[in-house]
Design a protein around this motif. Structure first.
Motif, PDB file in Angstrom:
ATOM      1  N   MET A 154      -3.558   8.130  18.685  1.00 26.62           N
ATOM      2  CA  MET A 154      -3.467   8.984  17.200  1.00 26.62           C
ATOM      3  C   MET A 154      -2.878   7.761  16.346  1.00 26.62           C
ATOM      4  N   ASP A 155      -4.223   7.225  15.541  1.00 27.76           N
ATOM      5  CA  ASP A 155      -3.914   6.253  14.377  1.00 27.76           C
ATOM      6  C   ASP A 155      -2.815   5.696  13.628  1.00 27.76           C
ATOM      7  N   GLU A 156      -1.209   5.768  13.370  1.00 29.43           N
ATOM      8  CA  GLU A 156      -0.057   5.057  13.624  1.00 29.43           C
ATOM      9  C   GLU A 156       0.196   5.283  11.628  1.00 29.43           C
ATOM     10  N   SER A 157      -1.121   4.920  10.450  1.00 24.70           N
ATOM     11  CA  SER A 157      -1.278   4.963   9.594  1.00 24.70           C
ATOM     12  C   SER A 157      -1.461   6.998   8.848  1.00 24.70           C
ATOM     13  N   ALA A 158      -1.684   7.310   9.778  1.00 31.60           N
ATOM     14  CA  ALA A 158      -1.578   8.646   9.677  1.00 31.60           C
ATOM     15  C   ALA A 158      -0.623   9.065   8.917  1.00 31.60           C
ATOM     16  N   GLN A 159       1.183   9.003  10.254  1.00 29.83           N
ATOM     17  CA  GLN A 159       1.861   9.177   9.903  1.00 29.83           C
ATOM     18  C   GLN A 159       2.783   9.195   9.435  1.00 29.83           C
ATOM     19  N   LYS A 160       2.285   7.758   8.477  1.00 25.77           N
ATOM     20  CA  LYS A 160       3.201   6.611   7.356  1.00 25.77           C
ATOM     21  C   LYS A 160       3.297   7.631   5.994  1.00 25.77           C
ATOM     22  N   ALA A 161       4.341   7.529   5.460  1.00 26.14           N
ATOM     23  CA  ALA A 161       3.874   7.837   3.767  1.00 26.14           C
ATOM     24  C   ALA A 161       2.675   6.327   3.146  1.00 26.14           C
ATOM     25  N   THR A 162       2.283   6.483   1.948  1.00 26.00           N
ATOM     26  CA  THR A 162       1.706   6.207   1.638  1.00 26.00           C
ATOM     27  C   THR A 162       2.103   5.504   0.228  1.00 26.00           C
ATOM     28  N   ILE A 163       2.511   4.589  -0.164  1.00 23.07           N
ATOM     29  CA  ILE A 163       3.342   4.253  -1.703  1.00 23.07           C
ATOM     30  C   ILE A 163       2.227   2.821  -2.235  1.00 23.07           C
ATOM     31  N   LEU A 164       2.130   3.320  -3.466  1.00 21.88           N
ATOM     32  CA  LEU A 164       1.467   2.358  -3.994  1.00 21.88           C
ATOM     33  C   LEU A 164       2.089   2.050  -4.990  1.00 21.88           C
ATOM     34  N   VAL A 165       2.851   0.349  -5.587  1.00 23.90           N
ATOM     35  CA  VAL A 165       3.910  -0.392  -6.008  1.00 23.90           C
ATOM     36  C   VAL A 165       2.765  -0.884  -7.012  1.00 23.90           C
ATOM     37  N   VAL A 166       3.283  -0.671  -8.989  1.00 24.78           N
ATOM     38  CA  VAL A 166       2.199  -1.292  -9.057  1.00 24.78           C
ATOM     39  C   VAL A 166       3.192  -2.137 -10.465  1.00 24.78           C
ATOM     40  N   ASP A 167       3.477  -3.257 -10.524  1.00 23.90           N
ATOM     41  CA  ASP A 167       3.594  -4.042 -11.933  1.00 23.90           C
ATOM     42  C   ASP A 167       3.245  -5.285 -11.916  1.00 23.90           C
ATOM     43  N   ASP A 168       3.523  -5.923 -13.001  1.00 25.03           N
ATOM     44  CA  ASP A 168       1.961  -7.103 -13.704  1.00 25.03           C
ATOM     45  C   ASP A 168       3.206  -8.015 -12.933  1.00 25.03           C
ATOM     46  N   GLN A 169       4.528  -8.173 -13.107  1.00 29.45           N
ATOM     47  CA  GLN A 169       5.252  -9.495 -12.649  1.00 29.45           C
ATOM     48  C   GLN A 169       5.266  -9.399 -11.550  1.00 29.45           C
ATOM     49  N   PRO A 170       5.076 -10.765 -11.310  1.00 30.10           N
ATOM     50  CA  PRO A 170       4.590 -11.237  -9.286  1.00 30.10           C
ATOM     51  C   PRO A 170       5.875 -10.859  -8.546  1.00 30.10           C
ATOM     52  N   ALA A 171       6.550 -11.592  -9.495  1.00 29.27           N
ATOM     53  CA  ALA A 171       9.175 -11.922  -8.146  1.00 29.27           C
ATOM     54  C   ALA A 171       8.960 -10.129  -8.324  1.00 29.27           C
ATOM     55  N   ASP A 172       8.814  -8.878  -8.913  1.00 30.56           N
ATOM     56  CA  ASP A 172       9.314  -7.736  -8.588  1.00 30.56           C
ATOM     57  C   ASP A 172       8.300  -7.234  -7.861  1.00 30.56           C
ATOM     58  N   LEU A 173       7.554  -7.664  -7.629  1.00 30.31           N
ATOM     59  CA  LEU A 173       6.009  -6.499  -7.234  1.00 30.31           C
ATOM     60  C   LEU A 173       6.319  -6.953  -5.723  1.00 30.31           C
ATOM     61  N   ALA A 174       6.300  -8.570  -5.607  1.00 31.26           N
ATOM     62  CA  ALA A 174       7.147  -9.051  -4.180  1.00 31.26           C
ATOM     63  C   ALA A 174       8.422  -8.497  -3.848  1.00 31.26           C
ATOM     64  N   LEU A 175       9.491  -7.838  -4.637  1.00 30.74           N
ATOM     65  CA  LEU A 175      10.556  -7.497  -4.018  1.00 30.74           C
ATOM     66  C   LEU A 175      10.532  -6.512  -3.857  1.00 30.74           C
ATOM     67  N   VAL A 176       9.716  -5.376  -4.509  1.00 29.41           N
ATOM     68  CA  VAL A 176      10.387  -4.096  -3.700  1.00 29.41           C
ATOM     69  C   VAL A 176       9.131  -4.043  -2.969  1.00 29.41           C
ATOM     70  N   ARG A 177       8.180  -4.773  -2.493  1.00 31.39           N
ATOM     71  CA  ARG A 177       7.423  -4.321  -1.451  1.00 31.39           C
ATOM     72  C   ARG A 177       7.862  -4.973  -0.226  1.00 31.39           C
ATOM     73  N   ALA A 178       8.786  -6.194  -0.233  1.00 30.57           N
ATOM     74  CA  ALA A 178       9.870  -6.639   0.714  1.00 30.57           C
ATOM     75  C   ALA A 178      10.464  -5.911   1.417  1.00 30.57           C
ATOM     76  N   TYR A 179      11.241  -5.019  -0.083  1.00 30.77           N
ATOM     77  CA  TYR A 179      12.128  -3.979   0.142  1.00 30.77           C
ATOM     78  C   TYR A 179      11.366  -2.953   1.523  1.00 30.77           C
ATOM     79  N   LEU A 180      10.691  -2.190   0.852  1.00 29.29           N
ATOM     80  CA  LEU A 180      10.033  -1.550   1.590  1.00 29.29           C
ATOM     81  C   LEU A 180       9.466  -1.317   2.500  1.00 29.29           C
ATOM     82  N   GLN A 181       8.901  -2.640   3.014  1.00 29.86           N
ATOM     83  CA  GLN A 181       8.270  -2.826   4.366  1.00 29.86           C
ATOM     84  C   GLN A 181       9.117  -3.234   5.442  1.00 29.86           C
ATOM     85  N   GLY A 182      10.117  -3.348   5.348  1.00 28.66           N
ATOM     86  CA  GLY A 182      11.537  -3.658   6.138  1.00 28.66           C
ATOM     87  C   GLY A 182      11.819  -1.956   6.259  1.00 28.66           C
ATOM     88  N   SER A 183      10.311  -1.300   6.147  1.00 29.32           N
ATOM     89  CA  SER A 183      10.681   0.667   6.994  1.00 29.32           C
ATOM     90  C   SER A 183       9.206   0.304   7.702  1.00 29.32           C
TER      91      SER A 183
END
Length: 87
Positions: free
Chosen positions: A1-30
């Motif tokens: 079974m595809d693992e991504s089918a069981q994972k929640a999909t999240i879209l992060v939208v920000d025009d500031q690269p540093a903020d986008l990277a911060l939120v992405r890094a935090y969420l990728q911890g899970s």
């Protein structure tokens, strides 16, 4: 079974690269999330048209279509399974 089918999909939208990277890094911890990013409201709407997201995290102040514009679109379209968080 595809693992991504069981994972929640999240879209992060920000025009500031540093903020986008911060939120992405935090969420990728899970390993429970599949993270997609967009750099402005137009990019977000294009990605939302192609993919159903469980959560959309929006920056409010962005050039062009801002976070409130994207929220209004999603509310008007009544997309199922999309939950909004504006920050």
């Amino acid at each position: 079974m595809d693992e991504s089918a069981q994972k929640a999909t999240i879209l992060v939208v920000d025009d500031q690269p540093a903020d986008l990277a911060l939120v992405r890094a935090y969420l990728q911890g899970s390993s429970r999330y599949v993270i997609t990013t967009a750099t402005d409201g137009n990019d977000a709407l294009l990605k939302i048209a192609r993919t159903s997201f469980d959560l959309v995290i929006l920056d409010v102040e962005m050039p062009g279509r801002n976070g409130f514009d994207v929220c209004r679109f999603l509310r008007a379209s009544r997309r199922r399974g999309t939950f909004l968080s504006c920050c």
